[in-house]
Structure formats: C-alpha cells, structure tokens
Design an enzyme around this catalytic site. Structure first.
Site, PDB file in Angstrom:
ATOM      1  CB  CYS A  60      -0.890  -0.022   1.237  1.00  0.00           C
ATOM      2  SG  CYS A  60      -2.150   1.270   1.255  1.00  0.00           S
ATOM      3  CG  ASP A  62      -0.711   3.695   5.470  1.00  0.00           C
ATOM      4  OD1 ASP A  62       0.192   4.174   6.201  1.00  0.00           O
ATOM      5  OD2 ASP A  62      -1.899   3.657   5.794  1.00  0.00           O
ATOM      6  NE  ARG A  64      -0.673   4.377   8.942  1.00  0.00           N
ATOM      7  CZ  ARG A  64      -1.922   4.021   9.263  1.00  0.00           C
ATOM      8  NH1 ARG A  64      -2.294   4.067  10.521  1.00  0.00           N
ATOM      9  NH2 ARG A  64      -2.765   3.627   8.330  1.00  0.00           N
ATOM     10  CG  HIS A 119      -1.310  -1.463   5.798  1.00  0.00           C
ATOM     11  ND1 HIS A 119      -1.817  -0.467   6.599  1.00  0.00           N
ATOM     12  CD2 HIS A 119      -1.575  -1.085   4.524  1.00  0.00           C
ATOM     13  CE1 HIS A 119      -2.354   0.475   5.835  1.00  0.00           C
ATOM     14  NE2 HIS A 119      -2.223   0.131   4.571  1.00  0.00           N
ATOM     15  CB  CYS A 122      -5.582  -0.700   4.922  1.00  0.00           C
ATOM     16  SG  CYS A 122      -5.317  -0.177   3.215  1.00  0.00           S
TER      17      CYS A 122
HETATM   18 ZN    ZN Z   1      -3.390   0.908   3.059  1.00  0.00          ZN
END
Ligand code: ZN
Length: 239
Positions: A60, A62, A64, A119, A122
């Site tokens: 992803c 993302d 993090r 993850h 999400c």
């Molecule tokens: Zn995600």
C-alpha cells in the site's frame, strides 16, 4: 492512506505547516547525502550500473509501511511497487504501472518471489467497506473496484461481529484476491507453472510489527515467526 478525522485523544502527530514539512524532507536528504551515503559508498558504487533485487514487493502507499525498514533490506534488495490498497489489477483490464512493474520484475530482473503485502488500519480497506466515503474521489473509487471481490466475499460469508473484525477479514480477503489477480498475468502464470516463481500474501500490523502470511495449503494466514516453514501462497509447479 488514512481517511479518519483525527480525534482529540488520538496520538497521531499534529500536522505541520507546508514549509516545515518540506524543510524536514530537504534536511533529511542533506543528512543522507553528507553522512549516510559516504558510509555506504561501496554499495552505491556497485548499484550505480545494475540491480539484482531479491524480490518484488507490492504494498500500500500508506506512509506507515516502509518495506525496506520492516524487512531490514538495503537499497537494491527490493523491487517495490506501491499503490492505494496494494492492488494488482487483473491482466488485460489495465496496462498500468502495476502490470508493467510485474512484467519487468519477472522478465528483465528475473525475480523469484513476489510479495503482496496488506496492512492493519488500511484507509483503502475502510473505504471499500464504506463506499459512500469516496463520493468526491472518483479515481480512488474506480481503482478500488479491483478490491470489490474481497468485499463481496466478506459481506456474503463473514458473520463479522463489528467493523474491526470486518476490516481484518477484508484485509485478508483483499490480499488473497490480489494474489489471484497476480496469477492472471502471463509472465507470472508461466514462471509459476515451471516452479521458478513463488508468490506470497502478507499482512503487516503497524501496531505490533508482526506479519501474518497466507498459506495456500492450509488456506489460512499464519504468523511469520521463524518457528515454522515460511507460509507459501504458491501452488506446486507443473513442469
Ligand atoms: Zn493501506
């Protein structure tokens, strides 16, 4: 992506001004350039003209999730492709960046492993569960159609007690769906049939740093804890 409004009790870092945000990034680059790079000059010299990554890592976008950090990898180790929801469009539907990267990783770089990594928490999965939140994001909505199969599987089969459980099951089902899409790509199917390519479905927990990996034989996610053989999502080669 994170679509939650920050709550007063959340411990998420406060937003900084645009100027401060950019300064952090530029300062970070200067630190890397002057301090880190000279210490690893040998490695970068070796990488200057060639790469031979150990695996392709699809995850992803993302902020993090940092593939190199969580796998303790160096530059040159991972061929990374990221997008909202760690999606792999099925072959033929879209000749976009993900399909191109897959073909390149297999045909040009000869990778033997492709890891699809979802993850916890999400935002993309939360949006799949609550499609009305995407009314003003038509492009995200269109992209996440590739994850709709996972939502249908969850809606029709999971007696999930609450949204937390739905999110967890949806995240797993999305990884399984994207592994199935991955197998529709001719280069993937061919190398898997000949036993030269292995595919893996992982889910990383931001809170605990644990990874659970999909095991095709047992049809479930198992901890990646070093105590068991590494779970594998690949069927046996036929050639
Ligand atoms: Zn995600």
């Amino acid at each position: 992506m994170q679509d939650k409004e920050p709550s007063p009790t959340a411990t998420a870092p406060e937003a900084e001004s645009a100027d401060v945000a950019l300064k952090h990034i530029v300062d970070g680059f200067l630190h890397f350039h002057h301090e880190v790079f000279p210490q690893q000059e040998e490695l970068f010299k070796k990488l200057a003209t060639a790469q031979r990554p150990r695996a392709m890592f699809i995850t992803c976008a993302d902020s993090r999730i940092v593939p190199e950090l969580i796998t303790h990898s160096s530059p040159g180790d991972l061929f990374v492709t990221r997008n909202v929801g760690n999606v792999v469009p099925p072959y033929g539907q879209m000749n976009g960046g993900v399909s191109t990267a897959i073909e390149y990783a297999i045909m040009a770089l000869g990778v033997h492993h492709i890891i699809v990594c979802g993850h916890s928490d999400c935002g993309a999965m939360r949006a799949v569960l609550n499609p009305q939140s995407l009314e003003k994001m038509p492009t995200v909505k269109a992209w996440l159609r590739h994850a709709e199969v996972a939502r249908t599987v969850v809606e029709e089969n999971c007696h999930c007690a609450n949204e937390h459980e739905s999110m967890q099951v949806l995240t797993e089902e999305n990884v399984i769906a994207q592994l199935q899409h991955l197998r529709t790509h001719p280069s993937v199917a061919s190398r898997m049939a000949s036993g030269q390519l292995f595919i893996h479905g992982w889910i990383y927990s931001i809170e605990t740093s644990e990874i659970r990996a999909y095991d095709a034989e047992q049809d479930k996610f198992l901890p990646l804890d070093g105590n068991h053989p590494v779970p594998n999502a690949t069927p046996k080669g036929r050639f």
